[in-house]
Design a protein around this motif. Structure first.
Motif, PDB file in Angstrom:
ATOM      1  N   LEU A  71      95.917   4.905  17.460  1.00 40.99           N
ATOM      2  CA  LEU A  71      94.789   5.408  18.252  1.00 40.99           C
ATOM      3  C   LEU A  71      94.875   6.878  17.614  1.00 40.99           C
ATOM      4  O   LEU A  71      95.739   7.513  18.034  1.00 40.99           O
ATOM      5  CB  LEU A  71      94.568   4.851  19.672  1.00 40.99           C
ATOM      6  CG  LEU A  71      93.752   5.437  20.496  1.00 40.99           C
ATOM      7  CD1 LEU A  71      92.353   4.848  20.283  1.00 40.99           C
ATOM      8  CD2 LEU A  71      94.088   5.280  22.064  1.00 40.99           C
ATOM      9  N   VAL A  72      93.601   7.562  17.570  1.00 42.62           N
ATOM     10  CA  VAL A  72      93.424   8.981  17.198  1.00 42.62           C
ATOM     11  C   VAL A  72      92.282   9.422  18.198  1.00 42.62           C
ATOM     12  O   VAL A  72      91.276   8.933  18.290  1.00 42.62           O
ATOM     13  CB  VAL A  72      93.257   9.283  16.075  1.00 42.62           C
ATOM     14  CG1 VAL A  72      93.133  10.710  15.809  1.00 42.62           C
ATOM     15  CG2 VAL A  72      94.156   8.745  15.122  1.00 42.62           C
ATOM     16  N   ALA A  73      92.584  10.442  19.156  1.00 40.05           N
ATOM     17  CA  ALA A  73      91.641  10.947  20.115  1.00 40.05           C
ATOM     18  C   ALA A  73      91.583  12.441  19.996  1.00 40.05           C
ATOM     19  O   ALA A  73      92.656  13.200  19.361  1.00 40.05           O
ATOM     20  CB  ALA A  73      92.260  10.411  21.419  1.00 40.05           C
ATOM     21  N   GLN A  74      90.968  13.109  20.747  1.00 42.06           N
ATOM     22  CA  GLN A  74      90.855  14.419  21.052  1.00 42.06           C
ATOM     23  C   GLN A  74      91.844  15.059  22.057  1.00 42.06           C
ATOM     24  O   GLN A  74      92.855  14.403  22.465  1.00 42.06           O
ATOM     25  CB  GLN A  74      89.515  14.818  21.100  1.00 42.06           C
ATOM     26  CG  GLN A  74      88.366  14.594  20.052  1.00 42.06           C
ATOM     27  CD  GLN A  74      88.626  15.791  19.164  1.00 42.06           C
ATOM     28  OE1 GLN A  74      89.402  16.265  18.929  1.00 42.06           O
ATOM     29  NE2 GLN A  74      87.538  15.644  18.262  1.00 42.06           N
ATOM     30  N   ASP A  75      91.903  16.430  22.226  1.00 38.54           N
ATOM     31  CA  ASP A  75      92.678  17.038  22.906  1.00 38.54           C
ATOM     32  C   ASP A  75      92.757  16.483  24.495  1.00 38.54           C
ATOM     33  O   ASP A  75      91.989  15.914  24.862  1.00 38.54           O
ATOM     34  CB  ASP A  75      92.746  18.552  22.924  1.00 38.54           C
ATOM     35  CG  ASP A  75      91.605  19.108  23.507  1.00 38.54           C
ATOM     36  OD1 ASP A  75      90.323  18.437  23.222  1.00 38.54           O
ATOM     37  OD2 ASP A  75      91.334  20.018  24.239  1.00 38.54           O
ATOM     38  N   ASN A  76      93.948  16.677  25.075  1.00 38.37           N
ATOM     39  CA  ASN A  76      94.253  16.716  26.521  1.00 38.37           C
ATOM     40  C   ASN A  76      94.058  15.301  27.097  1.00 38.37           C
ATOM     41  O   ASN A  76      93.749  14.655  27.783  1.00 38.37           O
ATOM     42  CB  ASN A  76      93.236  17.277  27.567  1.00 38.37           C
ATOM     43  CG  ASN A  76      93.681  17.462  28.893  1.00 38.37           C
ATOM     44  OD1 ASN A  76      94.755  17.506  29.153  1.00 38.37           O
ATOM     45  ND2 ASN A  76      92.823  17.570  29.746  1.00 38.37           N
ATOM     46  N   PHE A  77      94.628  14.324  26.117  1.00 34.71           N
ATOM     47  CA  PHE A  77      94.860  12.755  26.231  1.00 34.71           C
ATOM     48  C   PHE A  77      95.630  12.449  27.086  1.00 34.71           C
ATOM     49  O   PHE A  77      96.852  13.032  27.326  1.00 34.71           O
ATOM     50  CB  PHE A  77      95.010  12.174  24.948  1.00 34.71           C
ATOM     51  CG  PHE A  77      94.751  10.673  24.965  1.00 34.71           C
ATOM     52  CD1 PHE A  77      93.473  10.116  24.668  1.00 34.71           C
ATOM     53  CD2 PHE A  77      95.852   9.795  25.194  1.00 34.71           C
ATOM     54  CE1 PHE A  77      93.469   8.668  24.460  1.00 34.71           C
ATOM     55  CE2 PHE A  77      95.489   8.461  25.169  1.00 34.71           C
ATOM     56  CZ  PHE A  77      94.313   8.003  24.999  1.00 34.71           C
ATOM     57  N   VAL A 126      93.380  16.601  13.327  1.00 32.14           N
ATOM     58  CA  VAL A 126      93.048  15.752  14.308  1.00 32.14           C
ATOM     59  C   VAL A 126      91.467  15.375  13.872  1.00 32.14           C
ATOM     60  O   VAL A 126      90.959  14.405  13.840  1.00 32.14           O
ATOM     61  CB  VAL A 126      93.396  15.771  15.605  1.00 32.14           C
ATOM     62  CG1 VAL A 126      92.455  14.443  16.669  1.00 32.14           C
ATOM     63  CG2 VAL A 126      94.727  15.592  15.950  1.00 32.14           C
ATOM     64  N   SER A 127      90.864  16.502  13.911  1.00 35.75           N
ATOM     65  CA  SER A 127      89.303  16.503  13.549  1.00 35.75           C
ATOM     66  C   SER A 127      89.158  15.925  12.310  1.00 35.75           C
ATOM     67  O   SER A 127      88.071  15.034  12.121  1.00 35.75           O
ATOM     68  CB  SER A 127      88.643  17.740  13.809  1.00 35.75           C
ATOM     69  OG  SER A 127      88.684  18.385  14.944  1.00 35.75           O
TER      70      SER A 127
END
Length: 196
Positions: A71-77, A126-127
Motif C-alpha cells: 500500500l502506498v499513501a501520502q504523508d502522515n499515514f 512517493v508522489s
C-alpha cells in the motif's frame, strides 16, 4: 509473526494524506476480541456506500490492484488514535508493507510490533510511485535486507529502518519471541540465583 524480507507485488496507490486510524478501521468494528478478521472492514466507509454496495471509484475496489501486498499513501499515514487494530486491519486485508513519506509514531511502532513493514520514502519519491501506480498497475520489489524499493522500470529508492526493528521483521519475532532468544541465559541466571 511471519518473517519479512522480499516482497514482490503490484502496489495499491492510495493517493490521500492524513489518513487516520478511524478511516483505516472505524470505531464500530473494534468490538472484536480476536486480532484477526479486521481486513473486511479496512477503509470501510471509503470502500462501501451507505447501502453497503462497493464504491467502484475507491482504489481497493479496482480489480487491477486485487491481491496487492504493498500500500502506498501520502504523508502522515496512521495519524489519530493509537488503536492497534489499524495495522491488524491492513495486514489482515493482505498488505505486507505500507510506503509513505511519514507515519504517526504510534502507528509506525504498532506496525513493526505486529509484522507489518512501514517504509518512509521522500515525498517526491512517493508522489512519483503514486503517479505510476495510478496510470497502470506498477510492480514493486521490496528488499528489507538491502533496504530498497525497486520499481518495474529499474528505479531504486533506499529507506532507513532501525536495526532492532529490521531484525525483528526479518526473523518474524515479536517482543516475546525476542525474549525467548535469551532463554538459556535466563535459565542460567535462575539456577545461579537459586543456589545463592
Amino acid at each position: 509473526m511471519q518473517p519479512i524480507n522480499e516482497i514482490h507485488s503490484v502496489m495499491t496507490p492510495l493517493d490521500r494524506q492524513n489518513v487516520d486510524t478511524d478511516q483505516i478501521i472505524s470505531k464500530e468494528f473494534l468490538k472484536r476480541i480476536e486480532r484477526t478478521g479486521f481486513g473486511k472492514y479496512l477503509f470501510y466507509h471509503w470502500r462501501f456506500r451507505p447501502d453497503g454496495s462497493p464504491d467502484n471509484d475507491f482504489v481497493l475496489n479496482d480489480p487491477r490492484y486485487a491481491g496487492s501486498d504493498i500500500l502506498v499513501a501520502q504523508d502522515n499515514f496512521g495519524c489519530g488514535s493509537s488503536r492497534e487494530h489499524a495495522p491488524w486491519a491492513i495486514q489482515d486485508y493482505g498488505f505486507k508493507a505500507v510506503i509513505a513519506p511519514s507515519f504517526a509514531d504510534i502507528f509506525y511502532n504498532n506496525c513493526v510490533k505486529n509484522g507489518l513493514l512501514p517504509i518512509r520514502l521522500p515525498e517526491e519519491a512517493v508522489s512519483e510511485l503514486l503517479e505510476k501506480g495510478k496510470r497502470e498497475p506498477y510492480q514493486l520489489q521490496i528488499s528489507l535486507e538491502d533496504q530498497t524499493v525497486r520499481g518495474a522500470d529499474g528505479t531504486v529508492h533506499s529507506f532507513e529502518i532501525d536495526p532492532y526493528w529490521k531484525q525483528m521483521l526479518l526473523n518474524g519475532w515479536d517482543e516475546i519471541s525476542l525474549t525467548f532468544q535469551y532463554e538459556p541465559h535466563i535459565e542460567a541466571y535462575e539456577k545461579k540465583t537459586a543456589r545463592a
